[in-house]
Scaffold this motif. Structure first.
Motif, PDB file in Angstrom:
ATOM      1  N   LEU A  46       0.862  -1.178   0.000  1.00 39.73           N
ATOM      2  CA  LEU A  46       0.000   0.000   0.000  1.00 39.73           C
ATOM      3  C   LEU A  46       0.899   1.229   0.000  1.00 39.73           C
ATOM      4  N   ALA A  47       0.827   2.005  -1.081  1.00 33.14           N
ATOM      5  CA  ALA A  47       1.746   3.127  -1.260  1.00 33.14           C
ATOM      6  C   ALA A  47       0.996   4.351  -1.775  1.00 33.14           C
ATOM      7  N   PRO A  48       0.187   5.000  -0.918  1.00 36.04           N
ATOM      8  CA  PRO A  48      -0.525   6.208  -1.357  1.00 36.04           C
ATOM      9  C   PRO A  48       0.456   7.286  -1.802  1.00 36.04           C
ATOM     10  N   GLY A  49       0.192   7.874  -2.958  1.00 37.44           N
ATOM     11  CA  GLY A  49       1.075   8.907  -3.470  1.00 37.44           C
ATOM     12  C   GLY A  49       2.477   8.403  -3.745  1.00 37.44           C
ATOM     13  N   GLY A  50       2.638   7.082  -3.900  1.00 35.64           N
ATOM     14  CA  GLY A  50       3.937   6.499  -4.164  1.00 35.64           C
ATOM     15  C   GLY A  50       4.786   6.239  -2.933  1.00 35.64           C
ATOM     16  N   ARG A  51       4.229   6.464  -1.726  1.00 32.59           N
ATOM     17  CA  ARG A  51       4.979   6.276  -0.481  1.00 32.59           C
ATOM     18  C   ARG A  51       4.501   5.007   0.220  1.00 32.59           C
ATOM     19  N   ASP A  52       5.342   4.001   0.275  1.00 31.73           N
ATOM     20  CA  ASP A  52       5.011   2.725   0.906  1.00 31.73           C
ATOM     21  C   ASP A  52       4.825   2.928   2.406  1.00 31.73           C
ATOM     22  N   ILE A  53       3.724   2.406   2.953  1.00 28.05           N
ATOM     23  CA  ILE A  53       3.429   2.613   4.376  1.00 28.05           C
ATOM     24  C   ILE A  53       4.148   1.614   5.277  1.00 28.05           C
ATOM     25  N   THR A  54       4.838   0.627   4.706  1.00 36.68           N
ATOM     26  CA  THR A  54       5.331  -0.500   5.505  1.00 36.68           C
ATOM     27  C   THR A  54       6.212  -0.065   6.661  1.00 36.68           C
ATOM     28  N   ALA A  55       7.221   0.763   6.399  1.00 34.76           N
ATOM     29  CA  ALA A  55       8.164   1.146   7.454  1.00 34.76           C
ATOM     30  C   ALA A  55       7.486   1.956   8.545  1.00 34.76           C
ATOM     31  N   GLY A  56       6.652   2.915   8.168  1.00 32.06           N
ATOM     32  CA  GLY A  56       5.980   3.742   9.161  1.00 32.06           C
ATOM     33  C   GLY A  56       5.035   2.948  10.030  1.00 32.06           C
ATOM     34  N   LEU A  57       4.324   2.014   9.432  1.00 29.67           N
ATOM     35  CA  LEU A  57       3.363   1.225  10.196  1.00 29.67           C
ATOM     36  C   LEU A  57       4.074   0.211  11.089  1.00 29.67           C
ATOM     37  N   ALA A  58       5.185  -0.316  10.629  1.00 38.52           N
ATOM     38  CA  ALA A  58       5.903  -1.332  11.402  1.00 38.52           C
ATOM     39  C   ALA A  58       6.359  -0.810  12.757  1.00 38.52           C
ATOM     40  N   GLY A  59       6.590   0.488  12.868  1.00 41.65           N
ATOM     41  CA  GLY A  59       7.049   1.060  14.128  1.00 41.65           C
ATOM     42  C   GLY A  59       5.945   1.565  15.034  1.00 41.65           C
ATOM     43  N   ARG A  60       4.698   1.385  14.631  1.00 44.98           N
ATOM     44  CA  ARG A  60       3.577   1.924  15.408  1.00 44.98           C
ATOM     45  C   ARG A  60       3.130   0.919  16.461  1.00 44.98           C
ATOM     46  N   SER A  61       3.264   1.284  17.719  1.00 47.41           N
ATOM     47  CA  SER A  61       2.861   0.420  18.836  1.00 47.41           C
ATOM     48  C   SER A  61       1.540   0.906  19.402  1.00 47.41           C
ATOM     49  N   LEU A  62       0.539   0.025  19.392  1.00 45.88           N
ATOM     50  CA  LEU A  62      -0.775   0.327  19.957  1.00 45.88           C
ATOM     51  C   LEU A  62      -1.565  -0.968  20.055  1.00 45.88           C
ATOM     52  N   PRO A  63      -2.616  -0.998  20.882  1.00 46.62           N
ATOM     53  CA  PRO A  63      -3.464  -2.200  20.929  1.00 46.62           C
ATOM     54  C   PRO A  63      -4.216  -2.391  19.612  1.00 46.62           C
ATOM     55  N   LEU A  64      -4.243  -3.619  19.114  1.00 49.97           N
ATOM     56  CA  LEU A  64      -4.918  -3.931  17.864  1.00 49.97           C
ATOM     57  C   LEU A  64      -5.695  -5.229  18.018  1.00 49.97           C
ATOM     58  N   LEU A  65      -6.991  -5.177  17.723  1.00 43.63           N
ATOM     59  CA  LEU A  65      -7.826  -6.371  17.672  1.00 43.63           C
ATOM     60  C   LEU A  65      -8.149  -6.652  16.220  1.00 43.63           C
ATOM     61  N   ALA A  66      -7.837  -7.865  15.744  1.00 41.27           N
ATOM     62  CA  ALA A  66      -8.136  -8.261  14.370  1.00 41.27           C
ATOM     63  C   ALA A  66      -9.180  -9.365  14.394  1.00 41.27           C
ATOM     64  N   VAL A  67     -10.293  -9.140  13.693  1.00 45.21           N
ATOM     65  CA  VAL A  67     -11.414 -10.073  13.703  1.00 45.21           C
ATOM     66  C   VAL A  67     -11.601 -10.662  12.304  1.00 45.21           C
ATOM     67  N   ASP A  68     -11.407 -11.972  12.196  1.00 41.56           N
ATOM     68  CA  ASP A  68     -11.780 -12.695  10.979  1.00 41.56           C
ATOM     69  C   ASP A  68     -13.276 -12.999  11.055  1.00 41.56           C
ATOM     70  N   LEU A  69     -13.944 -12.917   9.922  1.00 37.87           N
ATOM     71  CA  LEU A  69     -15.363 -13.256   9.850  1.00 37.87           C
ATOM     72  C   LEU A  69     -15.536 -14.571   9.099  1.00 37.87           C
ATOM     73  N   ASP A  70     -16.254 -15.491   9.702  1.00 36.97           N
ATOM     74  CA  ASP A  70     -16.506 -16.774   9.053  1.00 36.97           C
ATOM     75  C   ASP A  70     -17.222 -16.545   7.717  1.00 36.97           C
ATOM     76  N   ASN A  71     -16.886 -17.336   6.721  1.00 36.20           N
ATOM     77  CA  ASN A  71     -17.513 -17.252   5.387  1.00 36.20           C
ATOM     78  C   ASN A  71     -17.208 -15.949   4.662  1.00 36.20           C
ATOM     79  N   ASP A  72     -16.114 -15.274   5.036  1.00 30.78           N
ATOM     80  CA  ASP A  72     -15.781 -13.992   4.426  1.00 30.78           C
ATOM     81  C   ASP A  72     -14.888 -14.234   3.212  1.00 30.78           C
ATOM     82  N   THR A  73     -15.480 -14.208   2.032  1.00 26.28           N
ATOM     83  CA  THR A  73     -14.710 -14.455   0.818  1.00 26.28           C
ATOM     84  C   THR A  73     -13.931 -13.229   0.363  1.00 26.28           C
ATOM     85  N   LEU A  74     -14.263 -12.040   0.877  1.00 24.98           N
ATOM     86  CA  LEU A  74     -13.561 -10.818   0.491  1.00 24.98           C
ATOM     87  C   LEU A  74     -12.358 -10.531   1.387  1.00 24.98           C
TER      88      LEU A  74
END
Length: 284
Positions: free
Chosen positions: A192-220
Protein backbone atom coordinates in the motif's frame (compact mmCIF):
# COMPACT_ATOMS: atom_id res chain seq x y z
CA UNK A 1 -27.83 6.26 16.61
CA UNK A 2 -29.37 9.33 18.18
CA UNK A 3 -26.63 11.96 18.01
CA UNK A 4 -25.74 13.80 14.79
CA UNK A 5 -22.90 16.28 14.31
CA UNK A 6 -21.91 17.95 11.04
CA UNK A 7 -18.17 18.13 10.36
CA UNK A 8 -16.28 20.36 7.94
CA UNK A 9 -13.70 18.42 5.93
CA UNK A 10 -10.46 19.53 4.28
CA UNK A 11 -11.13 20.86 0.81
CA UNK A 12 -14.54 22.27 1.67
CA UNK A 13 -16.59 19.11 2.02
CA UNK A 14 -18.84 18.04 4.89
CA UNK A 15 -19.84 14.81 6.57
CA UNK A 16 -22.07 13.88 9.50
CA UNK A 17 -21.02 11.88 12.55
CA UNK A 18 -23.83 9.58 13.71
CA UNK A 19 -23.25 8.38 17.28
CA UNK A 20 -24.76 6.52 20.21
CA UNK A 21 -23.87 6.11 23.88
CA UNK A 22 -22.19 9.50 24.08
CA UNK A 23 -23.58 10.29 27.54
CA UNK A 24 -20.65 8.27 28.92
CA UNK A 25 -18.09 10.92 27.92
CA UNK A 26 -15.13 9.25 29.64
CA UNK A 27 -15.75 5.80 28.11
CA UNK A 28 -13.81 4.74 25.00
CA UNK A 29 -15.30 5.93 21.72
CA UNK A 30 -15.30 3.50 18.78
CA UNK A 31 -15.25 5.22 15.38
CA UNK A 32 -16.38 2.87 12.61
CA UNK A 33 -14.59 3.34 9.27
CA UNK A 34 -16.85 1.90 6.54
CA UNK A 35 -16.11 -0.56 3.77
CA UNK A 36 -15.86 0.60 0.18
CA UNK A 37 -19.15 2.06 -1.00
CA UNK A 38 -21.06 1.18 2.19
CA UNK A 39 -23.01 4.16 3.61
CA UNK A 40 -22.64 5.12 7.25
CA UNK A 41 -26.30 4.34 8.00
CA UNK A 42 -25.71 0.65 7.24
CA UNK A 43 -23.71 0.40 10.48
CA UNK A 44 -26.49 1.80 12.68
CA UNK A 45 -27.39 -1.51 14.41
CA UNK A 46 -23.71 -2.25 15.06
CA UNK A 47 -23.07 1.21 16.56
CA UNK A 48 -26.15 0.86 18.76
CA UNK A 49 -25.04 -2.60 19.90
CA UNK A 50 -21.61 -1.29 20.94
CA UNK A 51 -23.32 1.48 22.91
CA UNK A 52 -25.53 -1.03 24.69
CA UNK A 53 -22.39 -2.66 26.00
CA UNK A 54 -20.85 0.41 27.54
CA UNK A 55 -18.78 2.14 24.87
CA UNK A 56 -19.70 5.20 22.88
CA UNK A 57 -19.61 4.63 19.13
CA UNK A 58 -20.16 6.46 15.89
CA UNK A 59 -19.76 6.35 12.12
CA UNK A 60 -19.44 8.91 9.33
CA UNK A 61 -19.40 8.77 5.54
CA UNK A 62 -16.08 9.26 3.78
CA UNK A 63 -15.43 12.39 1.78
CA UNK A 64 -17.49 12.19 -1.39
CA UNK A 65 -19.61 9.19 -0.38
CA UNK A 66 -23.04 8.62 1.11
CA UNK A 67 -24.35 11.82 2.71
CA UNK A 68 -20.92 13.50 2.63
CA UNK A 69 -20.56 16.34 0.13
CA UNK A 70 -19.53 16.96 -2.58
CA UNK A 71 -19.65 13.56 -4.27
CA UNK A 72 -16.72 12.20 -6.25
CA UNK A 73 -16.76 12.08 -10.04
CA UNK A 74 -14.80 13.20 -13.07
CA UNK A 75 -14.23 16.63 -11.53
CA UNK A 76 -13.76 15.45 -7.94
CA UNK A 77 -10.87 13.10 -7.28
CA UNK A 78 -9.21 11.83 -4.09
CA UNK A 79 -6.97 9.03 -2.87
CA UNK A 80 -5.99 7.14 0.25
CA UNK A 81 -4.07 10.11 1.66
CA UNK A 82 -7.12 12.39 1.49
CA UNK A 83 -9.14 9.99 3.63
CA UNK A 84 -6.37 8.69 5.91
CA UNK A 85 -4.81 12.09 6.67
CA UNK A 86 -7.70 14.45 5.93
CA UNK A 87 -11.06 12.85 6.63
CA UNK A 88 -10.00 10.72 9.62
CA UNK A 89 -8.26 13.47 11.67
CA UNK A 90 -11.18 15.84 11.02
CA UNK A 91 -13.71 13.32 12.32
CA UNK A 92 -11.56 12.37 15.33
CA UNK A 93 -11.08 16.05 16.19
CA UNK A 94 -14.86 16.43 16.42
CA UNK A 95 -15.13 13.28 18.55
CA UNK A 96 -12.51 14.64 20.97
CA UNK A 97 -14.30 17.98 21.23
CA UNK A 98 -17.28 16.14 22.68
CA UNK A 99 -15.65 13.15 24.35
CA UNK A 100 -12.91 12.73 26.96
CA UNK A 101 -12.23 9.01 26.57
CA UNK A 102 -9.74 7.26 24.26
CA UNK A 103 -10.69 6.91 20.59
CA UNK A 104 -10.59 3.49 18.93
CA UNK A 105 -10.79 3.34 15.12
CA UNK A 106 -12.56 0.25 13.78
CA UNK A 107 -11.77 -0.35 10.12
CA UNK A 108 -14.08 -2.57 8.09
CA UNK A 109 -12.57 -3.82 4.81
CA UNK A 110 -11.30 -0.67 2.99
CA UNK A 111 -11.60 1.10 6.35
CA UNK A 112 -8.79 -1.12 7.63
CA UNK A 113 -6.55 -0.10 4.71
CA UNK A 114 -7.23 3.57 5.41
CA UNK A 115 -6.55 3.05 9.10
CA UNK A 116 -3.22 1.38 8.30
CA UNK A 117 -2.26 4.29 6.02
CA UNK A 118 -3.17 6.76 8.76
CA UNK A 119 -1.21 4.94 11.47
CA UNK A 120 1.87 4.88 9.23
CA UNK A 121 1.95 8.67 9.40
CA UNK A 122 3.84 10.76 11.99
CA UNK A 123 0.92 11.84 14.20
CA UNK A 124 -1.79 9.20 14.68
CA UNK A 125 -5.13 10.60 15.82
CA UNK A 126 -6.40 7.42 17.52
CA UNK A 127 -5.38 5.40 20.58
CA UNK A 128 -6.16 1.84 19.44
CA UNK A 129 -7.40 -0.04 16.40
CA UNK A 130 -9.79 -2.81 15.41
CA UNK A 131 -9.77 -4.54 12.03
CA UNK A 132 -12.91 -6.43 11.10
CA UNK A 133 -13.33 -8.23 7.79
CA UNK A 134 -10.23 -6.37 6.62
CA UNK A 135 -7.39 -8.01 4.72
CA UNK A 136 -4.96 -7.06 2.00
CA UNK A 137 -6.42 -7.16 -1.52
CA UNK A 138 -3.11 -8.68 -2.69
CA UNK A 139 -4.02 -11.20 -5.35
CA UNK A 140 -1.69 -13.85 -3.95
CA UNK A 141 -3.60 -13.79 -0.62
CA UNK A 142 -6.99 -13.62 -2.31
CA UNK A 143 -8.39 -15.62 -5.24
CA UNK A 144 -5.23 -15.61 -7.30
CA UNK A 145 -5.36 -14.50 -10.93
CA UNK A 146 -9.12 -13.91 -10.73
CA UNK A 147 -8.55 -11.19 -8.14
CA UNK A 148 -5.63 -9.72 -10.11
CA UNK A 149 -7.66 -9.45 -13.31
CA UNK A 150 -10.70 -8.00 -11.57
CA UNK A 151 -8.81 -5.35 -9.62
CA UNK A 152 -6.75 -4.22 -12.60
CA UNK A 153 -9.90 -3.97 -14.71
CA UNK A 154 -11.33 -1.66 -12.05
CA UNK A 155 -8.26 0.56 -12.40
CA UNK A 156 -8.56 0.65 -16.20
CA UNK A 157 -12.28 1.50 -16.15
CA UNK A 158 -11.69 4.18 -13.50
CA UNK A 159 -9.04 5.83 -15.64
CA UNK A 160 -11.18 5.72 -18.78
CA UNK A 161 -14.34 7.03 -17.08
CA UNK A 162 -12.59 9.48 -14.75
CA UNK A 163 -14.11 7.66 -11.74
CA UNK A 164 -15.30 4.17 -10.81
CA UNK A 165 -19.02 3.77 -11.73
CA UNK A 166 -19.57 1.02 -9.17
CA UNK A 167 -23.27 1.72 -8.69
CA UNK A 168 -23.89 0.76 -12.31
CA UNK A 169 -21.38 -2.08 -12.35
CA UNK A 170 -22.44 -3.68 -9.08
CA UNK A 171 -19.30 -3.30 -6.96
CA UNK A 172 -17.99 -0.73 -4.51
CA UNK A 173 -20.25 2.22 -5.20
CA UNK A 174 -19.09 5.37 -6.99
CA UNK A 175 -15.40 5.87 -6.21
CA UNK A 176 -12.65 8.32 -7.07
CA UNK A 177 -10.21 7.21 -9.76
CA UNK A 178 -7.06 7.77 -7.66
CA UNK A 179 -8.45 5.77 -4.75
CA UNK A 180 -9.24 2.87 -7.07
CA UNK A 181 -5.89 3.12 -8.83
CA UNK A 182 -4.07 2.92 -5.48
CA UNK A 183 -6.30 0.06 -4.32
CA UNK A 184 -5.61 -1.84 -7.56
CA UNK A 185 -1.86 -1.25 -7.13
CA UNK A 186 -2.13 -2.64 -3.58
CA UNK A 187 -3.74 -5.75 -5.07
CA UNK A 188 -1.10 -6.09 -7.78
CA UNK A 189 2.03 -5.53 -5.66
CA UNK A 190 0.98 -6.34 -2.10
CA UNK A 191 2.24 -2.90 -1.04
CA UNK A 192 0.00 0.00 0.00
CA UNK A 193 1.75 3.13 -1.26
CA UNK A 194 -0.53 6.21 -1.36
CA UNK A 195 1.08 8.91 -3.47
CA UNK A 196 3.94 6.50 -4.16
CA UNK A 197 4.98 6.28 -0.48
CA UNK A 198 5.01 2.72 0.91
CA UNK A 199 3.43 2.61 4.38
CA UNK A 200 5.33 -0.50 5.51
CA UNK A 201 8.16 1.15 7.45
CA UNK A 202 5.98 3.74 9.16
CA UNK A 203 3.36 1.22 10.20
CA UNK A 204 5.90 -1.33 11.40
CA UNK A 205 7.05 1.06 14.13
CA UNK A 206 3.58 1.92 15.41
CA UNK A 207 2.86 0.42 18.84
CA UNK A 208 -0.78 0.33 19.96
CA UNK A 209 -3.46 -2.20 20.93
CA UNK A 210 -4.92 -3.93 17.86
CA UNK A 211 -7.83 -6.37 17.67
CA UNK A 212 -8.14 -8.26 14.37
CA UNK A 213 -11.41 -10.07 13.70
CA UNK A 214 -11.78 -12.70 10.98
CA UNK A 215 -15.36 -13.26 9.85
CA UNK A 216 -16.51 -16.77 9.05
CA UNK A 217 -17.51 -17.25 5.39
CA UNK A 218 -15.78 -13.99 4.43
CA UNK A 219 -14.71 -14.45 0.82
CA UNK A 220 -13.56 -10.82 0.49
CA UNK A 221 -11.17 -10.98 3.47
CA UNK A 222 -10.09 -14.64 3.78
CA UNK A 223 -7.67 -15.61 6.59
CA UNK A 224 -4.56 -15.38 4.37
CA UNK A 225 -5.45 -11.81 3.41
CA UNK A 226 -6.08 -10.86 7.04
CA UNK A 227 -2.74 -12.45 7.98
CA UNK A 228 -0.93 -10.33 5.41
CA UNK A 229 -2.55 -7.06 6.52
CA UNK A 230 -2.05 -7.75 10.23
CA UNK A 231 1.58 -8.59 9.49
CA UNK A 232 2.16 -4.94 8.56
CA UNK A 233 1.41 -3.96 12.18
CA UNK A 234 4.74 -5.40 13.34
CA UNK A 235 4.93 -3.48 16.66
CA UNK A 236 1.25 -3.59 17.60
CA UNK A 237 -0.12 -5.50 20.61
CA UNK A 238 -2.22 -7.85 18.50
CA UNK A 239 -5.16 -9.96 19.61
CA UNK A 240 -7.16 -11.91 17.10
CA UNK A 241 -10.22 -14.11 16.89
CA UNK A 242 -12.43 -15.64 14.25
CA UNK A 243 -16.11 -14.83 14.66
CA UNK A 244 -18.50 -17.63 13.70
CA UNK A 245 -22.02 -18.15 15.02
CA UNK A 246 -22.91 -21.50 16.49
CA UNK A 247 -26.18 -23.20 15.65
CA UNK A 248 -29.03 -21.46 17.44
CA UNK A 249 -27.27 -18.09 17.77
CA UNK A 250 -29.44 -15.09 16.84
CA UNK A 251 -28.94 -13.12 13.66
CA UNK A 252 -27.87 -13.90 10.13
CA UNK A 253 -25.01 -16.23 9.18
CA UNK A 254 -21.65 -14.49 9.35
CA UNK A 255 -20.12 -13.01 6.20
CA UNK A 256 -18.27 -9.88 5.10
CA UNK A 257 -21.19 -7.55 5.76
CA UNK A 258 -23.74 -9.26 8.01
CA UNK A 259 -22.19 -8.29 11.37
CA UNK A 260 -23.18 -4.65 10.83
CA UNK A 261 -26.88 -5.46 10.48
CA UNK A 262 -26.99 -8.42 12.87
CA UNK A 263 -24.46 -7.44 15.56
CA UNK A 264 -25.58 -9.72 18.39
CA UNK A 265 -22.66 -11.34 20.23
CA UNK A 266 -19.92 -9.75 18.11
CA UNK A 267 -20.79 -6.25 19.35
CA UNK A 268 -20.57 -7.44 22.93
CA UNK A 269 -17.25 -9.15 22.34
CA UNK A 270 -15.66 -6.13 20.65
CA UNK A 271 -17.00 -3.79 23.34
CA UNK A 272 -15.49 -6.05 26.02
CA UNK A 273 -12.07 -5.87 24.33
CA UNK A 274 -12.29 -2.10 23.99
CA UNK A 275 -13.32 -1.66 27.63
CA UNK A 276 -10.73 -4.10 28.94
CA UNK A 277 -7.71 -3.27 26.81
CA UNK A 278 -8.25 0.38 25.95
CA UNK A 279 -10.43 1.64 28.81
CA UNK A 280 -8.27 0.08 31.50
CA UNK A 281 -5.08 1.25 29.80
CA UNK A 282 -6.37 4.83 29.70
CA UNK A 283 -7.12 4.99 33.43
CA UNK A 284 -4.44 6.48 35.74
Amino acid sequence: MDQHSQISLPGGGTTTLHAAGTDATSAPFVLVMPAMGVPAGYYGPFVDELARHGVAAGVADYTGQGDATPHVGRRRDLGYDDLAHGWLPAVVDRVREQHDGPVVALGHSLGGHLLAAHLAGPTPAVDAAVLIGSGTPHWRAQQGLKTLVQTQLVAVVSRLCGYWPGVRLGFGGTQARTLMREWAAFSRTGRLAPGGRDITAGLAGRSLPLLAVDLDNDTLAPPAAVDELVGLFASAEVERFTFAKAAGDPGKPVNHYSFARSPEIIGERIAAWVTGRVGERARP
